[in-house]
Design a protein around this motif. Sequence first.
Motif, short mmCIF file in Angstrom:
data_model
loop_
_atom_site.label_atom_id
_atom_site.label_comp_id
_atom_site.label_asym_id
_atom_site.label_seq_id
_atom_site.Cartn_x
_atom_site.Cartn_y
_atom_site.Cartn_z
N ASP A 1 -1.00 -6.61 4.54
CA ASP A 1 -1.58 -7.34 5.68
C ASP A 1 -0.51 -7.95 6.58
N GLY A 2 0.58 -7.21 6.80
CA GLY A 2 1.62 -7.67 7.70
C GLY A 2 2.58 -8.67 7.10
N LEU A 3 2.51 -8.90 5.80
CA LEU A 3 3.40 -9.87 5.17
C LEU A 3 4.85 -9.41 5.20
N SER A 4 5.08 -8.10 5.02
CA SER A 4 6.44 -7.59 4.84
C SER A 4 6.99 -7.03 6.14
N ARG A 5 8.32 -7.00 6.23
CA ARG A 5 8.98 -6.41 7.38
C ARG A 5 9.09 -4.90 7.23
N ASN A 6 9.37 -4.44 6.01
CA ASN A 6 9.64 -3.01 5.78
C ASN A 6 8.46 -2.25 5.21
N GLY A 7 7.35 -2.92 4.96
CA GLY A 7 6.16 -2.23 4.49
C GLY A 7 6.07 -2.10 2.99
N THR A 8 4.87 -1.84 2.53
CA THR A 8 4.57 -1.62 1.12
C THR A 8 3.97 -0.22 1.00
N PHE A 9 4.40 0.54 0.01
CA PHE A 9 4.00 1.93 -0.13
C PHE A 9 3.43 2.19 -1.52
N VAL B 1 13.44 -6.28 0.49
CA VAL B 1 12.16 -6.92 0.17
C VAL B 1 12.06 -8.25 0.91
N SER B 2 10.92 -8.51 1.55
CA SER B 2 10.70 -9.77 2.25
C SER B 2 10.51 -10.90 1.24
N ARG B 3 10.70 -12.12 1.71
CA ARG B 3 10.56 -13.27 0.79
C ARG B 3 9.18 -13.28 0.14
N LEU B 4 8.14 -13.13 0.93
CA LEU B 4 6.80 -12.85 0.41
C LEU B 4 6.44 -11.49 0.96
N HIS B 5 6.46 -10.48 0.12
CA HIS B 5 6.34 -9.09 0.59
C HIS B 5 4.90 -8.58 0.50
N ALA B 6 4.25 -8.85 -0.60
CA ALA B 6 2.88 -8.34 -0.83
C ALA B 6 2.24 -9.17 -1.93
N GLU B 7 0.94 -8.96 -2.09
CA GLU B 7 0.21 -9.62 -3.16
C GLU B 7 -0.64 -8.59 -3.90
N LEU B 8 -0.86 -8.85 -5.17
CA LEU B 8 -1.87 -8.13 -5.93
C LEU B 8 -3.06 -9.08 -6.09
N VAL B 9 -4.25 -8.57 -5.82
CA VAL B 9 -5.47 -9.38 -5.89
C VAL B 9 -6.46 -8.69 -6.81
N GLY C 1 -3.09 -2.34 5.05
CA GLY C 1 -3.68 -3.65 4.80
C GLY C 1 -3.78 -3.90 3.32
N ARG C 2 -4.70 -3.17 2.70
CA ARG C 2 -4.87 -3.28 1.25
C ARG C 2 -5.28 -1.93 0.69
N ARG C 3 -4.99 -1.74 -0.58
CA ARG C 3 -5.32 -0.47 -1.24
C ARG C 3 -5.63 -0.75 -2.69
N ARG C 4 -6.75 -0.19 -3.14
CA ARG C 4 -7.11 -0.33 -4.55
C ARG C 4 -6.15 0.50 -5.40
N LEU C 5 -5.74 -0.06 -6.52
CA LEU C 5 -4.79 0.61 -7.40
C LEU C 5 -5.50 1.34 -8.52
N ALA C 6 -4.99 2.51 -8.85
CA ALA C 6 -5.46 3.27 -10.01
C ALA C 6 -4.34 3.34 -11.03
N ASP C 7 -4.71 3.62 -12.25
CA ASP C 7 -3.73 3.70 -13.32
C ASP C 7 -2.60 4.66 -12.95
N SER C 8 -1.36 4.21 -13.17
CA SER C 8 -0.13 4.98 -12.92
C SER C 8 0.27 5.05 -11.46
N ASP C 9 -0.41 4.30 -10.58
CA ASP C 9 0.05 4.21 -9.21
C ASP C 9 1.44 3.58 -9.17
N VAL C 10 2.27 4.02 -8.24
CA VAL C 10 3.61 3.49 -8.08
C VAL C 10 3.70 2.77 -6.74
#
Length: 227
Positions: free
Chosen positions: A88-96, A69-77, A104-113
Amino acid sequence: MSTAPFGPHQATASELRERIAAERRGLPFLVYRDSDGAQRVVELPEGIERVSLGRASECDVSLDWDPQVSRLHAELVRLGPGWVVCDDGLSRNGTFVHGDRVPGRRRLADSDVIRLGATSIAYRQPGDATSATTRLPDDGAELARITTAQRRVLVALCRPFKADATHPAPASNASIADELVLTVAAVKTHLRALYAAFGIEDAPQVEKRHRLVALAFTSGLISDRDL
């Protein structure tokens, strides 16, 4: 280490009560396990607009045990009543999310992992109407397909966990049979099918009932209003 978001297959009764209590409060929340395997529940109350995720201790959700995990990996907005996950390019290994990389960004739905490095975080949004299917909270889990009769047994099994219950335990086969006017043998048959549907048929016998209740609630298949 790989940390399962809800860890339903290892859920204790106290962890299950904590999740159910969070769901009843109606706020979006996150669930994950720390480096010791302990459950963490982080609520996302009104007034909080951004939540930082990363390895740095300054992050709102600090995953300092995970070197991937990067020092600042991702944000929830916050976006309206829900949330989006932003990399948005914050992480080295990506967010899934469910194995799909977030470009870039993805809207979350209930029970998303959400997966960051080797750590998985489950997002819960009680009452979310945008989730089209019921997903189990483990990466790669299949949808649980159960019959109407099996769901009635599942509701009866979970009924002791209704809002005013203290120190609940899953309903016994006899009490389920009495409630649904079934034989105990029929209840056992339905439970075996449910164990198979949720992939816990090989779990220790003494733990299966609690695990099934945990999966029923954390997947969203059963909610407080069903009880």
